[in-house]
Enzyme design. Structure first.
Site, PDB file in Angstrom:
ATOM      1  CG  PHE A   1      -1.540  -1.380   1.455  1.00  0.00           C
ATOM      2  CD1 PHE A   1      -2.219  -2.043   0.447  1.00  0.00           C
ATOM      3  CD2 PHE A   1      -1.400  -2.021   2.679  1.00  0.00           C
ATOM      4  CE1 PHE A   1      -2.768  -3.303   0.653  1.00  0.00           C
ATOM      5  CE2 PHE A   1      -1.952  -3.271   2.899  1.00  0.00           C
ATOM      6  CZ  PHE A   1      -2.639  -3.913   1.886  1.00  0.00           C
TER       7      PHE A   1
ATOM      8  CG  ASP B   1       2.250   4.423   3.551  1.00  0.00           C
ATOM      9  OD1 ASP B   1       3.366   4.063   3.107  1.00  0.00           O
ATOM     10  OD2 ASP B   1       1.881   4.168   4.709  1.00  0.00           O
TER      11      ASP B   1
ATOM     12  CG  ASP C   1       2.007  -2.175   3.515  1.00  0.00           C
ATOM     13  OD1 ASP C   1       1.421  -1.843   4.584  1.00  0.00           O
ATOM     14  OD2 ASP C   1       2.262  -1.361   2.614  1.00  0.00           O
TER      15      ASP C   1
END
Length: 333
Positions: free
Chosen positions: A231, A233, A306
Site C-alpha cells: 500500500f 503511502d 507491508d
C-alpha cells in the site's frame, strides 16, 4: 482496470530512485524469520483493541468507513492529532479507528451509510475531534469522501459494502475494480512520462483489511489475494530507505530534508510510490524462495510485508527519524 504492479514496474525502469536487490534480499531474510516463527500473519489484525473483534456484516461496513477516511495523518507542525478512547491514547490511523469507535459508543451509527451520508461537516469535525485543538488535515475532503461513499452504497449496493464484496465473488481483483469504478475517491492513479500508473493504495488496503480481519475466510476470502500489492503511502517507503532497499538520488533527499512538500502526481512522488510497490514485490519473491526451500507452509504476500514494515516504523519511530519521508497533502494515502 490498470494493473498496479505492472504499471509500477514501468515507472521503476525509468525512475531515478533505484532498488537495491542485495538489501531487498537481506530484508527478506529478516522478515522470513518472523514468518517462520509464526510472528507474522493476518491474525495480528485483531490483536489491536481498536480493530473489530467480531466477524460479521457490520464489521465489513466498519472497515469500509475507516478506509474511506484513512489518509493524510502526517502533521504540518510538532503537535500530533491524538484521540483517547477507553483510557488509551492513539495517533494516526489508530486514532481514526478510536474516533469511530468513540462515535459509535456515543450513539452515532457509523456503519450505516444512511447516517454518515447525512453528516454535516461540523458533525464530522466533532467525531474526529482530538484531545486538544489539533485538527486532522483535509477535513473538508474527508467529509466529501464520506458523503460519496454513503450515497453510492445506498444508490447502487443496497446500503451495505457487503454487497460489493459478494458481487466480487471472492476475487480481490474484481472487488478492486468495483471499488475504483464506483467510488471516485479511491481512484488513485497518476500519469508518469505519458504512462498511466495505478497505485490504488486505499482501495487495496481496504481489501487487505478485510482479508486480515476475517482471517482469509467468509467476507475476507479471496482466491487471488496475492495479487494485491503493498500500500504505497509515505511511511513504508521511509522504512524501505532505512533498510537500504530504496536508494534515493541526492536531489530528492535534499528536497525531503528541506521538508519540501511533494505534489500528488509529481515525478518524485510517483517514483517513490511506484518503486516501493516493486521493491516489496521483489522482497516477496525472495521470501517465497526461502519458504519453498525450507519446506515452510506459512503464507506471505505483499500485504503482510507491508504490515511488517509499517509496524516496524511505529515501534522504532525514534530510530527512523534520521530518514526523511515525503509529505503530500492528498486523499489517496
Amino acid at each position: 482496470m490498470l494493473k498496479v504492479l505492472e504499471t509500477c514496474e514501468l515507472v521503476a525502469k525509468e525512475a531515478e530512485i533505484k532498488i537495491d536487490l542485495n538489501c531487498a534480499k537481506e530484508l527478506a531474510n529478516k522478515i522470513y524469520q518472523d514468518i517462520a516463527d509464526d510472528n507474522l500473519s493476518f491474525a495480528l489484525y485483531s490483536a489491536s483493541s481498536v480493530h473489530p473483534q467480531e466477524k460479521n456484516d457490520k464489521t465489513a461496513d466498519w472497515i469500509f468507513v475507516i478506509d474511506t477516511l484513512n489518509f493524510c495523518f502526517w502533521s504540518r507542525g510538532k503537535k500530533q492529532w491524538r484521540v483517547t478512547w477507553q483510557g488509551e491514547t492513539y495517533t494516526g490511523y489508530f486514532g481514526l479507528c478510536a474516533a469511530i469507535k468513540r462515535a459509535i459508543e456515543e450513539g452515532i451509527d457509523m456503519t450505516n451509510p444512511a447516517v454518515y451520508s447525512n453528516l454535516t461537516f461540523d458533525e464530522l469535525c466533532h467525531i474526529l475531534r482530538s484531545d486538544d485543538d489539533t485538527q486532522l488535515q483535509l477535513l473538508n475532503e474527508r467529509h466529501q469522501c464520506l458523503l460519496e461513499s454513503g450515497k453510492v452504497l445506498i444508490e447502487k449496493f443496497g446500503g451495505s459494502f457487503v454487497n460489493c464484496i459478494r458481487e466480487a465473488n471472492q476475487s480481490a481483483q474484481k472487488l478492486l475494480e468495483i471499488i475504483v469504478t464506483n467510488f471516485s475517491h479511491f481512484k488513485d492513479e497518476a500519469v508518469y512520462q505519458n504512462i498511466m500508473v495505478a497505485l490504488y493504495k486505499r482501495a487495496q488496503i481496504l481489501i487487505g483489511d478485510l482479508w486480515s480481519c476475517f482471517e482469509g475466510t467468509g467476507l475476507g476470502e479471496f482466491s487471488d489475494i496475492d495479487t494485491i500489492t503493498m500500500f504505497a503511502d509515505y511511511r513504508v517507503p521511509q522504512v524501505l530507505c532505512y533498510f537500504g532497499v530504496l536508494q534515493y538520488p541526492d536531489s530528492l533527499l535534499m528536497k525531503l530534508l528541506d521538508d519540501e512538500i511533494l505534489e500528488n502526481g509529481s515525478k518524485d512522488e510517483v517514483e517513490i510510490r511506484a518503486t516501493s510497490v516493486v521493491a516489496v514485490a521483489r522482497v516477496n519473491d525472495f521470501i517465497q524462495v526461502l519458504l519453498k526451500s525450507n519446506n515452510k507452509t506459512q503464507t506471505c504476500n505483499s500485504i503482510l510485508i507491508d504490515q511488517y514494515l509499517w509496524t516496524y516504523r511505529r515501534k522504532r519511530a525514534k530510530y527512523l527519524e534520521c530518514i526523511p519521508y515525503h509529505k503530500t497533502p492528498t486523499i489517496y494515502y
